[in-house]
Design a protein around this motif. Structure first.
Motif, short mmCIF file in Angstrom:
data_model
loop_
_atom_site.label_atom_id
_atom_site.label_comp_id
_atom_site.label_asym_id
_atom_site.label_seq_id
_atom_site.Cartn_x
_atom_site.Cartn_y
_atom_site.Cartn_z
N VAL A 51 0.84 -1.20 0.00
CA VAL A 51 0.00 0.00 0.00
C VAL A 51 0.87 1.24 0.00
O VAL A 51 0.53 2.25 -0.64
N SER A 101 -2.69 1.73 -2.73
CA SER A 101 -3.87 0.92 -3.05
C SER A 101 -4.72 0.74 -1.79
O SER A 101 -4.44 1.30 -0.72
N PHE A 102 -5.76 -0.07 -1.90
CA PHE A 102 -6.61 -0.42 -0.77
C PHE A 102 -6.52 -1.92 -0.58
O PHE A 102 -6.76 -2.70 -1.50
N GLU A 103 -6.14 -2.34 0.63
CA GLU A 103 -6.02 -3.76 0.93
C GLU A 103 -6.86 -4.10 2.17
O GLU A 103 -6.91 -3.32 3.12
N SER A 104 -7.51 -5.26 2.11
CA SER A 104 -8.26 -5.75 3.27
C SER A 104 -7.63 -7.04 3.77
O SER A 104 -7.24 -7.90 2.97
N ARG A 129 -12.33 7.66 2.81
CA ARG A 129 -11.60 7.77 1.55
C ARG A 129 -10.79 9.08 1.49
O ARG A 129 -9.62 9.10 1.10
N ALA A 168 -7.89 9.15 4.09
CA ALA A 168 -6.77 8.30 3.65
C ALA A 168 -5.99 8.93 2.52
O ALA A 168 -4.76 8.83 2.45
N MET A 178 -11.54 3.51 -2.87
CA MET A 178 -10.74 3.62 -1.66
C MET A 178 -9.26 3.42 -2.01
O MET A 178 -8.90 2.49 -2.73
N LYS A 179 -8.41 4.30 -1.50
CA LYS A 179 -6.96 4.23 -1.76
C LYS A 179 -6.18 4.48 -0.47
O LYS A 179 -6.68 5.09 0.48
N ASN A 180 -4.93 4.00 -0.46
CA ASN A 180 -3.98 4.28 0.61
C ASN A 180 -4.52 3.85 1.98
O ASN A 180 -4.31 4.50 2.98
N LEU A 181 -5.20 2.72 1.99
CA LEU A 181 -5.84 2.25 3.23
C LEU A 181 -5.66 0.74 3.39
O LEU A 181 -5.74 -0.02 2.43
#
Length: 827
Positions: free
Chosen positions: A57, A62-65, A186, A189, A223-226
C-alpha cells in the motif's frame, strides 16, 4: 417501577470489608507475577504478511483488506497490534475499534467503526495534519451529508462545522450514512503521505448495521492508501466467513487471509522462558507439560501459569523457579480448559469482589465506575448512615485490586475486562433470576441519568430484566416510551436496525387490550416509526404490515397522508405493479379523488379537450403566478397521481398515464400549485409531442421547467420531472451536449434526497446522450459503473434495471467480437 432492594449475604462492616480485601490482594500480589500478554512467539510468518501488505500500500497507494482469524486466545489482537508501533514510526496512522460480547443492543451504534473514526480524528489533529486543504476537501466531498457523522463521531468538529441532527426521515437514510462514512474515510486516507491502517477487532460480534457498513467499505473501488484489518474468532465466525466468501466470489475482491493456529511445542517453550525469564533446562520440562495441558493456545498458557503460581505450584525462590511436575499433573488434572482455569482464579475472590465483578460483567466489556458503584452499593449491604461514602470507597478499592489481579484494566473512561473470557466467566456465575435482578438495577441507574446515551443503556437493561420486574400497566407504558426514545437515539446515529429492534420491543411490551384505547399516541408513534424503519432497512413486507396497522388506526385523513406515501414507496420498491395501481386508486378515493377503473379512448379525448380549453384561456404568467394549494389532501393526491402516472408509463399503460397528467394539470390550474404540479405539466407536454402537437408540448415543457425553479417545487419533484417529463422536451430545443450537465446534476440531487428511481432515470438519459454524441466508450463504461456503485449502496436492485441495456450496449461495442456468449455478460 420501584427499585428493588438487593439482599445477598449478611451485612458486613465496611472497614472490615476493606481490611479483608486489602489483605487478600496483598497476598496475591506478593505471590503472583504479572505476565506480559502481548509477547509474540511463533508468528513471524504472519507478521511478515502484514508488513508486506503495508509495503504494498505504501508503494501503490492501493486499498487492501486483511482478515485475521483463529480460535479464542490464539493471539489475533496481539498479532495486529505488533505492527502498530512500526506504523507510527513510519509516520503512518493506526486506528482501532473493538466490538464486545454480551453487549447486543447495548453497544453504541457502529461502536467499533466510530471509535476508529474518533481515533483517526485525534491522531490527525495531534500530527498537525489537519490543514485547510484537507478540511476543505472533506467538507466539499461530504456536502450536507457531513452532518450525518456529527452525532456519531464526537471529535469530528475540526473537520466539519455541522450541528447534531435529529435523524433522516426519507428512504435514503441508511445509504446516505454509508456513503458519508466511505467518503470521509476515503478522503482522510487520500491526504495521508503514508498508509492509513484501520483495525476492527472481534467483528463476529458486530451489529447488523456495522456488517453492512464494513461490506460497503470492502466493496468501495475508489478507496486508496488504506489497510482495513478485520479480526474474528473461528468458533463464532460462521457469518463472517459467509460474508468473506460472498465478497471474494461475487465481487471478485482480493482479500488477504491470515489464519492463526495454536503454537507448536517449541514456540510454547520459548513463550514460557520469556514469561518466566528463565533459560534453565528444567523449564523445558515445565513447558512440555504446559503444552500438553493448553494445546498451544497462548492465552490458555498465560492463565495456566498464573494458576500454578496462585495455587502455590510454581514459586520463585531466590533467582530460580521451584515446581514439582508430578504434583502439578495431579492437581491440575481437571483444568484442561480456559473456563476451568478462570473458575479457579475466580474462586480466590472474596464475596464482595465477586459481586462487584458479576454486576460489571452485565454492564459490558467496558463500563463506567459510577454506574457500577450505584448498583453494587445495595448489594454490599452496608449501613445506611455510611453507605454512600464508604461503599464508593470500598468499590474503588475493589476495582483497583481487580486491576492488580488482572481481572480488569483501567481505561480513559472507566474500566474494562482484561479478556472477554474473564467477563464471560463472571456472567456464568449468575442464574437467570440474578441476571434479571441486576439488569433491572442497572437499567434504573442509567435511567436516572436522563442523557440520550443513558436512555439507550436503560432500554437495553430493562428489556433484559423482562416481565419479572415490569409488571404493572404503568411499568409497561414507561418501558415502551423508553424504547421509543432509544430508537430515536439510534435513528439519529443512522443505526436503523437497532432502531427497529427497540421499536419492536416497545410495541410488544404494551398491553394488547389497552394500547390503543388508553395509550393511542404512544402506540401510534411506535408503529408509525416502525413502518418507516422497516422500509429504510429494506424489509418491505414488515413495512407494509406495520403501515397497514397505522392506516387502520389513523383517526383522520391527515394522519394517513405520510403512511399513504410510504405504502406507495414500498410497492414501487417491490416492483408490485398490480398492487400499486389498486392501492393508489383506493388511496385517491379516500382523499376525495376517484380514478375510473377503465379509461376508454372516448373518456380520454373528452378530458383532453377540456384541459386544452382550460390551457388556452390561461396564460403562462397566470400559471406561474398561481398561489400554493393549502389543502394537504390535494398535495398528497397530486403526489400519488404523478407516481402512479410514472409507473403506468413504465408499464405502457398509456391511457392511465395521460389521464393522470390531464387531471394533475386541471387541479393545478383550478386549485393552485402543489410541489408536484410541474411533473403533471411535463408528462402532459410529452403526451402532446407524441400526438404531434409540438408547439403545445414545448409550451408545457417550458412551463414545467420554470415551475421547477420555484421554491414551492421540492427538489424531489424537480428531479422526478427532469428524469421523466420536462427533460424529454428539451431534446427539441437544446443541443445534446448541454443536456449532460442537467442530467448529471439531477442524478446527484436524486441521490442526495434518496430518490433512487429518479437517479436511475437521470443516469440512463445522460448515458444515452453521451453515447449518441459519440462520447468515449471507456469513459462511459466507467461512468455507468460508478452509477452502479452509488445506486447499489441503496440495496434496491430493481432501479438498476433501466441501466442494463445501455451498459450492455457499451460492453458489446468495446468487446469487438462476434461471439454471442461474450456479449451477454449481464444476463
Amino acid at each position: 417501577m420501584p427499585v428493588e432492594a438487593f439482599t445477598t449475604q449478611p451485612c458486613h462492616d465496611v472497614s472490615t470489608v476493606l481490611s479483608s480485601v486489602t489483605e487478600e490482594f496483598d497476598y496475591l500480589n506478593d505471590s503472583v507475577q504479572e505476565f506480559n500478554q502481548n509477547i509474540l512467539i511463533g508468528r513471524s510468518k504472519e507478521i511478515r504478511v502484514l508488513r508486506d501488505t503495508y509495503q504494498k500500500v505504501e508503494t501503490e497507494r492501493s486499498f487492501e483488506s486483511v482478515f485475521v482469524h483463529g480460535v479464542s486466545g490464539s493471539g489475533k489482537t496481539s498479532l495486529v497490534l505488533a505492527i502498530r508501533e512500526e506504523v507510527f514510526q513510519n509516520n503512518g496512522i493506526f486506528c482501532t475499534g473493538k466490538y464486545f460480547q454480551n453487549s447486543g443492543l447495548g453497544q453504541e451504534p457502529y461502536s467499533a467503526i466510530m471509535a476508529a473514526f474518533s481515533d483517526l480524528c485525534d491522531l490527525t489533529i495531534q500530527s498537525d495534519a489537519c490543514n485547510t486543504a484537507q478540511r476543505k476537501a472533506i467538507q466539499e466531498c461530504l456536502g450536507s451529508d457531513g452532518q450525518l457523522l456529527v452525532n456519531s463521531v464526537t471529535n469530528i468538529s475540526p473537520f466539519l462545522d455541522y450541528e447534531p441532527h435529529s435523524g433522516i426521515k426519507h428512504e435514503s437514510a441508511i445509504a446516505k450514512f454509508r456513503a458519508a462514512c466511505k467518503i470521509f474515510l476515503r478522503t482522510m486516507a487520500s491526504f495521508k503521505e503514508h498508509p492509513l491502517v484501520i483495525f476492527l477487532d472481534d467483528i463476529q460480534w458486530m451489529d447488523k448495521d456495522s456488517k453492512e457498513l464494513v461490506k460497503a467499505f470492502l466493496q468501495d473501488t475508489e478507496m486508496k492508501n488504506l489497510i482495513l484489518i478485520l479480526a474474528y474468532r473461528d468458533e463464532d465466525g460462521e457469518e463472517i466467513e459467509a460474508i468473506k466468501n460472498s465478497l471474494t466470489k461475487r465481487n471478485k475482491l482480493c482479500i488477504t487471509d491470515i489464519s492463526l493456529e495454536n503454537l507448536e511445542q517449541e514456540d510454547i517453550h520459548d513463550l514460557v522462558k520469556k514469561q518466566l525469564a528463565d533459560n534453565s533446562d528444567k523449564i523445558r520440562e515445565l513447558s512440555k507439560l504446559v503444552f500438553r495441558k493448553t494445546q498451544g493456545n497462548p492465552f490458555h498458557v498465560l492463565q495456566f501459569i498464573s494458576t500454578l503460581q496462585r495455587d502455590g505450584l510454581l514459586k520463585r525462590c531466590d533467582d530460580s523457579w521451584v515446581f514439582d511436575i508430578d504434583h502439578i499433573q495431579c492437581d491440575m488434572m481437571v483444568s484442561n480448559s480456559v473456563a476451568a482455569l478462570l473458575s479457579r482464579k475466580v474462586q480466590c475472590c472474596d464475596r464482595e469482589t465477586t459481586e462487584m465483578l458479576k454486576v460489571a460483567s452485565l454492564l459490558g466489556y467496558n463500563f463506567p465506575s459510577e454506574v457500577l458503584i450505584e448498583v453494587v452499593l445495595p448489594a454490599l449491604n452496608s449501613e445506611a448512615s455510611v453507605r454512600e461514602k464508604k461503599t464508593a470507597e470500598c468499590v474503588q478499592s475493589l476495582l483497583k485490586k481487580s486491576v492488580d489481579s488482572q481481572f480488569l484494566e483501567e481505561t480513559q473512561h472507566g474500566y474494562q475486562f482484561s479478556h472477554d473470557k474473564i467477563q464471560a466467566t463472571f456472567v456464568s456465575l449468575m442464574d437467570k433470576i440474578e441476571k434479571k435482578r441486576f439488569h433491572f438495577a442497572i437499567g434504573r441507574s442509567f435511567l436516572a441519568r436522563s442523557t440520550d446515551a443513558s436512555i439507550l443503556q436503560a432500554a437495553v437493561h430493562l428489556n433484559r430484566a423482562g416481565e419479572a420486574h415490569v409488571i404493572s400497566a404503568k411499568d409497561k407504558v414507561e418501558l415502551a416510551d423508553i424504547n421509543l426514545k432509544a430508537s430515536k437515539y439510534c435513528e439519529c446515529r443512522s443505526a436503523f436496525s437497532d432502531s427497529a429492534s427497540f421499536l419492536r420491543k416497545g410495541w410488544a411490551v404494551l398491553d394488547e387490550k389497552s394500547k390503543w384505547s388508553e395509550h393511542f399516541a404512544l402506540a401510534f408513534d411506535l408503529v408509525e416509526s416502525l413502518a418507516r424503519m422497516e422500509f429504510i432497512n429494506g424489509d418491505l413486507d414488515a413495512c407494509r404490515v406495520a403501515n397497514k396497522e397505522v392506516l387502520y388506526r389513523a383517526k383522520s385523513i391527515d394522519m394517513k397522508i405520510k403512511p399513504f406515501i410510504l405504502e406507495i414507496d414500498a410497492l414501487v420498491a417491490a416492483n408490485d405493479g398490480v398492487k400499486i395501481i389498486t392501492v393508489s386508486r383506493k388511496m385517491l378515493k379516500e382523499l376525495g379523488f376517484s380514478i375510473p377503473r377503465t379509461i376508454s379512448t372516448l373518456r380520454l379525448l373528452i378530458k383532453l379537450k377540456g384541459v386544452r380549453r382550460l390551457l388556452a384561456k390561461t396564460t403562462d404568467e397566470d400559471i406561474l403566478g398561481l398561489s400554493g394549494a393549502n389543502d394537504p389532501k390535494l398535495c398528497t393526491a397530486v403526489n400519488i397521481m404523478v407516481r402512479l402516472g410514472s409507473f403506468a408509463f413504465s408499464k405502457q399503460n398509456v391511457n392511465l398515464r395521460v389521464y393522470l397528467a390531464l387531471l394533475v394539470t386541471e387541479l393545478t390550474i383550478n386549485c393552485g400549485l402543489s410541489p408536484y404540479s410541474c411533473i403533471g405539466l411535463g408528462l402532459l407536454g410529452v403526451t402532446e409531442l407524441l400526438l404531434g402537437n409540438e408547439e403545445k408540448g414545448i409550451r408545457l415543457g417550458e412551463l414545467a421547467l420554470k415551475l421547477e425553479s420555484r421554491v414551492l417545487c421540492s427538489k424531489k419533484a424537480k428531479c422526478f420531472s427532469i428524469s421523466r417529463g420536462s427533460g424529454h422536451l428539451l431534446y427539441f430545443k437544446t443541443r445534446f451536449q448541454l443536456l449532460l450537465g442537467m442530467y448529471d446534476a439531477s442524478f446527484y440531487d436524486s441521490i442526495e434526497i434518496g430518490d433512487i428511481s429518479s437517479a436511475s432515470y437521470s443516469a440512463l438519459k445522460g448515458s444515452y446522450i453521451q453515447f449518441l454524441i459519440g462520447g468515449n466508450l471507456k469513459a462511459l463504461e466507467r461512468s455507468i459503473n460508478k452509477v452502479y456503485c452509488r445506486i447499489g449502496d441503496f440495496r434496491q436492485d430493481v432501479f438498476l434495471l433501466p441501466l442494463k441495456p445501455v451498459q450492455q450496449l457499451v460492453i458489446n461495442m468495446l468487446t469487438r467480437t462476434d461471439d454471442w456468449e461474450s456479449l451477454t455478460v449481464l444476463t
